[in-house]
Motif scaffolding. Structure first.
Motif: not given
Length: 146
Positions: A89-91, A99-105, A115-121
């Motif tokens: 949940x790193x913004x 700023x709104x969603x929890x992503x993946x690392x 590491x790469x932080x991402x937020x797929x639909x």
């Protein structure tokens, strides 16, 4: 398979508005027509590149690697180097402002550790495809990905 990223447009639009406001304030006291035109072109080009970068993020599963594309930038992560994927949940980090969603690392070790932080639909479809291509990847239990 191509998975587009979830784009949170509010921070992107707010950042553009702030840039334009600061530019207008900087030019106001002593602006000439030529200076206004040059600065406007620079800001339009800069804003276009940032918008392209922020709204074109894709995660592409190729035969040998995961390709992370965003605007003119690309990262190839070989499947054998992927070690773990975990919720984050790193913004304001990673390939996009979120700023709104929890992503993946996604953690990897080829050629160097990172590491790469991402937020797929569609997180679940993305994780399913990743486990098909990387059966060795460590993934926490499903309740952590809410």
């Amino acid at each position: 398979m191509v998975y587009p990223a979830k784009v949170n447009k509010v921070p992107v639009i707010l950042s553009f508005l702030m840039v334009w406001l600061m530019a207008a304030m900087a030019l106001w006291p002593f602006a000439t027509f030529l200076m206004v035109m040059i600065m406007s072109v620079c800001f339009i080009l800069s804003a276009s590149v940032v918008w392209w970068y922020a709204t074109s993020i894709q995660f592409v599963f190729d035969e040998e690697y995961l390709l992370v594309k965003s605007g003119p930038f690309k990262s190839k992560i070989p499947y054998q180097g992927i070690t773990k994927i975990a919720p984050t949940n790193a913004e304001f980090t990673g390939y996009q402002i979120s700023t709104a969603d929890k992503g993946l690392e996604l953690f990897y070790q080829t050629p160097a550790q990172g590491s790469v932080k991402m937020l797929p639909q569609d997180k679940w479809a993305f994780l399913s495809e990743l486990t098909k291509r990387c059966p060795h990847v460590q993934i926490p239990q499903a309740q952590h990905f809410k």
